[in-house]
Write a protein that holds these residues in place. Structure first.
Motif, PDB file in Angstrom:
ATOM      1  N   ARG A  84      53.078  11.754  68.557  1.00 39.69           N
ATOM      2  CA  ARG A  84      51.949  11.812  67.647  1.00 39.69           C
ATOM      3  C   ARG A  84      51.903  13.386  66.786  1.00 39.69           C
ATOM      4  N   ASN A  88      50.953  14.839  61.905  1.00 40.94           N
ATOM      5  CA  ASN A  88      50.171  15.901  61.484  1.00 40.94           C
ATOM      6  C   ASN A  88      51.202  16.850  60.697  1.00 40.94           C
ATOM      7  N   MET A  89      52.557  16.776  60.955  1.00 40.97           N
ATOM      8  CA  MET A  89      53.634  17.510  60.186  1.00 40.97           C
ATOM      9  C   MET A  89      53.874  16.888  59.083  1.00 40.97           C
ATOM     10  N   ILE A 125      49.993  28.527  60.309  1.00 43.72           N
ATOM     11  CA  ILE A 125      48.796  29.337  60.112  1.00 43.72           C
ATOM     12  C   ILE A 125      48.682  30.686  61.355  1.00 43.72           C
ATOM     13  N   GLY A 131      45.058  33.385  66.615  1.00 42.87           N
ATOM     14  CA  GLY A 131      44.883  32.091  66.955  1.00 42.87           C
ATOM     15  C   GLY A 131      43.724  31.441  66.680  1.00 42.87           C
ATOM     16  N   ASP A 133      41.089  33.258  65.836  1.00 40.59           N
ATOM     17  CA  ASP A 133      40.580  34.006  64.344  1.00 40.59           C
ATOM     18  C   ASP A 133      41.781  33.819  63.467  1.00 40.59           C
ATOM     19  N   MET A 135      41.451  34.181  60.279  1.00 37.93           N
ATOM     20  CA  MET A 135      41.408  35.259  58.985  1.00 37.93           C
ATOM     21  C   MET A 135      42.053  36.553  59.510  1.00 37.93           C
ATOM     22  N   VAL A 231      41.895  30.111  51.784  1.00 33.66           N
ATOM     23  CA  VAL A 231      40.921  29.741  52.946  1.00 33.66           C
ATOM     24  C   VAL A 231      40.444  28.708  52.769  1.00 33.66           C
ATOM     25  N   LYS A 232      40.153  28.241  51.621  1.00 41.59           N
ATOM     26  CA  LYS A 232      39.471  26.966  51.287  1.00 41.59           C
ATOM     27  C   LYS A 232      40.608  25.726  51.777  1.00 41.59           C
ATOM     28  N   PHE A 235      40.949  25.562  55.977  1.00 38.12           N
ATOM     29  CA  PHE A 235      40.115  24.990  56.529  1.00 38.12           C
ATOM     30  C   PHE A 235      39.918  23.415  56.296  1.00 38.12           C
ATOM     31  N   LEU A 238      42.507  21.633  58.085  1.00 34.22           N
ATOM     32  CA  LEU A 238      42.630  21.496  59.517  1.00 34.22           C
ATOM     33  C   LEU A 238      41.633  20.547  59.734  1.00 34.22           C
ATOM     34  N   GLU A 363      44.863  22.780  67.244  1.00 33.29           N
ATOM     35  CA  GLU A 363      44.040  22.585  66.006  1.00 33.29           C
ATOM     36  C   GLU A 363      42.704  22.990  66.036  1.00 33.29           C
ATOM     37  N   GLY A 364      42.487  24.021  66.806  1.00 35.95           N
ATOM     38  CA  GLY A 364      41.147  24.724  67.008  1.00 35.95           C
ATOM     39  C   GLY A 364      40.969  24.179  68.460  1.00 35.95           C
ATOM     40  N   ILE A 368      36.257  26.351  70.024  1.00 34.32           N
ATOM     41  CA  ILE A 368      36.188  26.364  68.574  1.00 34.32           C
ATOM     42  C   ILE A 368      35.410  25.217  68.080  1.00 34.32           C
ATOM     43  N   ILE A 372      31.736  25.371  66.007  1.00 30.81           N
ATOM     44  CA  ILE A 372      31.479  24.863  64.808  1.00 30.81           C
ATOM     45  C   ILE A 372      29.959  23.792  64.776  1.00 30.81           C
ATOM     46  N   ARG A 381      25.036  28.232  60.367  1.00 29.84           N
ATOM     47  CA  ARG A 381      26.178  27.771  59.246  1.00 29.84           C
ATOM     48  C   ARG A 381      26.746  26.140  59.528  1.00 29.84           C
TER      49      ARG A 381
HETATM   50  O1  GRA Z   1      32.843  33.131  52.629  1.00 27.49           O
HETATM   51  P1  GRA Z   1      34.092  33.393  52.570  1.00 27.49           P
HETATM   52  O2  GRA Z   1      34.819  33.117  51.268  1.00 27.49           O
HETATM   53  O3  GRA Z   1      34.605  34.611  53.142  1.00 27.49           O
HETATM   54  O4  GRA Z   1      34.992  32.184  53.501  1.00 27.49           O
HETATM   55  C1  GRA Z   1      34.459  31.966  54.711  1.00 27.49           C
HETATM   56  C2  GRA Z   1      34.003  30.763  54.716  1.00 27.49           C
HETATM   57  O5  GRA Z   1      33.372  30.035  53.873  1.00 27.49           O
HETATM   58  C3  GRA Z   1      35.852  32.087  55.536  1.00 27.49           C
HETATM   59  O6  GRA Z   1      36.307  30.609  55.460  1.00 27.49           O
HETATM   60  C4  GRA Z   1      35.409  29.940  54.720  1.00 27.49           C
HETATM   61  N1  GRA Z   1      35.423  28.642  55.399  1.00 27.49           N
HETATM   62  C5  GRA Z   1      35.561  27.228  54.951  1.00 27.49           C
HETATM   63  N2  GRA Z   1      35.926  26.880  53.763  1.00 27.49           N
HETATM   64  C6  GRA Z   1      36.216  25.625  53.407  1.00 27.49           C
HETATM   65  C7  GRA Z   1      34.889  28.510  56.797  1.00 27.49           C
HETATM   66  N3  GRA Z   1      34.989  26.940  57.314  1.00 27.49           N
HETATM   67  C8  GRA Z   1      35.270  26.463  56.042  1.00 27.49           C
HETATM   68  C9  GRA Z   1      35.563  24.855  55.591  1.00 27.49           C
HETATM   69  N4  GRA Z   1      35.453  24.138  56.775  1.00 27.49           N
HETATM   70  N5  GRA Z   1      35.827  24.754  54.400  1.00 27.49           N
HETATM   71  C10 GRA Z   1      35.855  32.549  56.963  1.00 27.49           C
HETATM   72  O7  GRA Z   1      34.735  31.904  57.365  1.00 27.49           O
HETATM   73  P2  GRA Z   1      33.717  32.252  58.527  1.00 27.49           P
HETATM   74  O8  GRA Z   1      32.798  31.430  58.967  1.00 27.49           O
HETATM   75  O9  GRA Z   1      33.576  33.674  58.551  1.00 27.49           O
HETATM   76  O10 GRA Z   1      35.064  32.144  59.514  1.00 27.49           O
HETATM   77  P3  GRA Z   1      35.360  32.867  60.967  1.00 27.49           P
HETATM   78  O11 GRA Z   1      34.058  33.241  61.571  1.00 27.49           O
HETATM   79  O12 GRA Z   1      36.438  33.608  60.655  1.00 27.49           O
HETATM   80  O13 GRA Z   1      35.969  31.637  62.025  1.00 27.49           O
HETATM   81  C11 GRA Z   1      35.362  30.062  61.872  1.00 27.49           C
HETATM   82  C12 GRA Z   1      36.283  29.341  62.964  1.00 27.49           C
HETATM   83  C13 GRA Z   1      36.310  30.135  64.180  1.00 27.49           C
HETATM   84  C14 GRA Z   1      35.681  28.204  63.017  1.00 27.49           C
HETATM   85  C15 GRA Z   1      37.748  29.285  62.393  1.00 27.49           C
HETATM   86  O14 GRA Z   1      38.437  30.475  62.126  1.00 27.49           O
HETATM   87  C16 GRA Z   1      38.577  28.165  63.095  1.00 27.49           C
HETATM   88  O15 GRA Z   1      38.388  27.176  62.931  1.00 27.49           O
HETATM   89  N6  GRA Z   1      39.507  28.689  63.889  1.00 27.49           N
HETATM   90  C17 GRA Z   1      40.231  27.844  64.697  1.00 27.49           C
HETATM   91  C18 GRA Z   1      41.817  28.139  64.504  1.00 27.49           C
HETATM   92  C19 GRA Z   1      42.524  26.841  64.523  1.00 27.49           C
HETATM   93  O16 GRA Z   1      42.035  25.779  64.252  1.00 27.49           O
HETATM   94  N7  GRA Z   1      43.873  26.913  64.585  1.00 27.49           N
HETATM   95  C20 GRA Z   1      44.541  25.943  64.720  1.00 27.49           C
HETATM   96  C21 GRA Z   1      46.050  26.348  64.327  1.00 27.49           C
HETATM   97  S1  GRA Z   1      47.068  24.966  63.843  1.00 27.49           S
HETATM   98  C22 GRA Z   1      47.431  23.904  65.077  1.00 27.49           C
HETATM   99  O17 GRA Z   1      47.076  24.089  66.263  1.00 27.49           O
HETATM  100  C23 GRA Z   1      48.825  23.172  64.722  1.00 27.49           C
HETATM  101  C24 GRA Z   1      49.035  21.888  66.027  1.00 27.49           C
HETATM  102  C25 GRA Z   1      49.784  20.982  65.535  1.00 27.49           C
HETATM  103  C26 GRA Z   1      49.171  19.585  66.236  1.00 27.49           C
HETATM  104  O18 GRA Z   1      49.749  19.540  67.490  1.00 27.49           O
HETATM  105  O19 GRA Z   1      48.816  18.781  65.595  1.00 27.49           O
END
Ligand code: GRA
Length: 385
Positions: A84, A88-89, A125, A131, A133, A135, A231-232, A235, A238, A363-364, A368, A372, A381
């Motif tokens: 699966r 995503n890839m 990412i 991880g 975090d 940003m 950044v846009k 997110f 994701l 994927e978060g 996380i 949200i 938020r």
């Molecule tokens: O205001 P700004 O210009 O500084 O921008 C902020 C915000 O407006 C900035 O990001 C913007 N933003 C968004 N822009 C568009 C936030 N959410 C969105 C959005 N949905 N659309 C920073 O925002 P913030 O609120 O200050 O964020 P934060 O406090 O740094 O963190 C938010 C949060 C924790 C939710 C976020 O960092 C996050 O989602 N973290 C989870 C990381 C993640 O999902 N990693 C996954 C890695 S990839 C992966 O796992 C691949 C696996 C493959 C597979 O198996 O499928």
């Protein structure tokens, strides 16, 4: 509101299910043991149009949409959660990001090859210290002459060691805060890129690794979209890959329920089938009900996207969170029902258990997703953009 799949979606589901049962399920355990990524099966899936759902015909896709892509992911995950990841890839990550933000030239160059799997994709990412975090990532892509000079380390990257193309997120201007983040279409064969495989608990047929970037000269035209919009894009991307991941959770939970029902009807203890015992019936009832609830959340998020609402972060996070929990619980229950045979590697239940945990992490994480959701509900938020 109509809870039934239409004829076209039922036909897609049946085709994906049939393919998974014939071409994947009989071999999945062996592939996992051998840490083997069955690229030839991935190519066959491409031939059936499985990676073209989010892409129109002009770029080699079929435009069947998010719900179709979700259902296909679910059916493939039911046979192998490792496979699966490919959705995503190829599709939900790279192809869709390029389709949404790329130039016409980039779209023509990459999307058809991702859909056909001539090119294997990945996106980068995560870093050792970034991880949840995102940003705080440290990778830089500093403009230098006619190139960007890229340095940094990405980790836990699916497909790292086999990818041809990587959607890379890096700071072109580390002093500019979130406006300094950009997105690049990185040719993985450039000098200065090396990879290191990482071992893990499950998803053993899905390659995972580290990408080390040392003074990589990336041409200017590899920038995706506008500088500072990383950044846009990250997110937004994701929010689509989380849907496919959630669909993976449904597939694992369904596999657990199927296996549990089969074993409850086969296994005899104390003179009757173990399905006759109310404690096992309780687990079957909970698994079936929670799986159906998760499925409605996941399909709703997919339908919203098909209606053009790609910013449905709240509903997608709910779907991803809940599908992960349901998969985890279903795997736990299946293991209890199979007991010693569940703990053994003779049956696939131990694999479901290992793989289910991944849905709560990638994927978060579950936390996380809950953050949200809670920040949205508390009015701190707004999740949807
Ligand atoms: O205001 P700004 O210009 O500084 O921008 C902020 C915000 O407006 C900035 O990001 C913007 N933003 C968004 N822009 C568009 C936030 N959410 C969105 C959005 N949905 N659309 C920073 O925002 P913030 O609120 O200050 O964020 P934060 O406090 O740094 O963190 C938010 C949060 C924790 C939710 C976020 O960092 C996050 O989602 N973290 C989870 C990381 C993640 O999902 N990693 C996954 C890695 S990839 C992966 O796992 C691949 C696996 C493959 C597979 O198996 O499928």
């Amino acid at each position: 509101m109509d809870f039934r799949l239409n004829d076209e979606l039922r036909a897609i589901r049946d085709m994906a299910r049939d393919f998974a049962e014939r071409e994947i399920a009989p071999y999945a355990d062996r592939w996992e043991k051998e840490h083997y990524f069955p690229r030839e099966v991935v190519t066959k899936m491409a031939g059936l149009g499985f990676y073209g759902t989010l892409v129109p015909e002009e770029y080699g896709g079929n435009g069947m949409g998010f719900l179709a892509g979700t259902i296909i992911t679910e059916e493939i995950a039911r046979a192998s959660a490792s496979l699966r990841v490919t959705f995503n890839m190829q599709t939900f990550g790279p192809a869709l990001s390029i389709f949404r933000y790329g130039t016409e030239e980039q779209k023509k160059k990459y999307i058809p090859k991702l859909v056909s799997t001539e090119m294997i994709g990945c996106f980068a990412i995560t870093e050792p210290n970034a991880g949840s975090d995102i940003m705080s990532m440290k990778t830089t892509a500093v403009p230098q002459g006619d190139c960007f000079l890229v340095n940094g380390t990405k980790t836990w990257i699916s497909n790292a060691q086999i990818a041809d193309l990587c959607v890379l997120y890096a700071y072109h201007d580390p002093s500019a805060g979130s406006r300094g983040l950009s997105t690049f279409l990185l040719d993985m064969h450039l000098p200065g890129i090396s990879t290191r495989p990482l071992d893990k608990m499950g998803l053993l047929s899905a390659p995972t690794g580290e990408i080390i970037l040392e003074d990589v000269k990336v041409p200017r035209d590899a920038l995706l979209g506008s500088p500072g919009d990383g950044v846009k894009y990250v997110f937004a991307s994701l929010n689509q890959t989380r849907l496919s991941c959630a669909a993976g959770g449904l597939g694992i939970a369904q596999a657990c329920l199927d296996a549990s029902v089969k074993y409850c009807n086969e296994r005899v203890q104390f003179g009757q089938q173990i399905g006759q015992y109310q404690m096992n019936q309780d687990m079957i009832a909970v698994m079936a009900t929670e799986l159906e609830a998760a499925r409605f959340l996941v399909y709703r998020a997919a339908v919203q996207k098909d209606e053009g609402n790609l910013g449905n972060v709240l509903e997608t996070s709910m779907a991803k969170y809940y599908a992960g929990e349901v998969a985890g619980k279903a795997a736990d229950f299946a293991l209890r029902i199979y007991s010693a045979y569940g703990y053994s590697t003779e049956y696939p239940v131990a694999r479901y258990y290992r793989d289910a945990k991944s849905i709560q992490i990638v994927e978060g994480t579950a936390n996380i997703q809950k953050t949200i959701i809670a920040l949205d509900q508390l009015g701190y938020r707004k999740a949807n953009r």
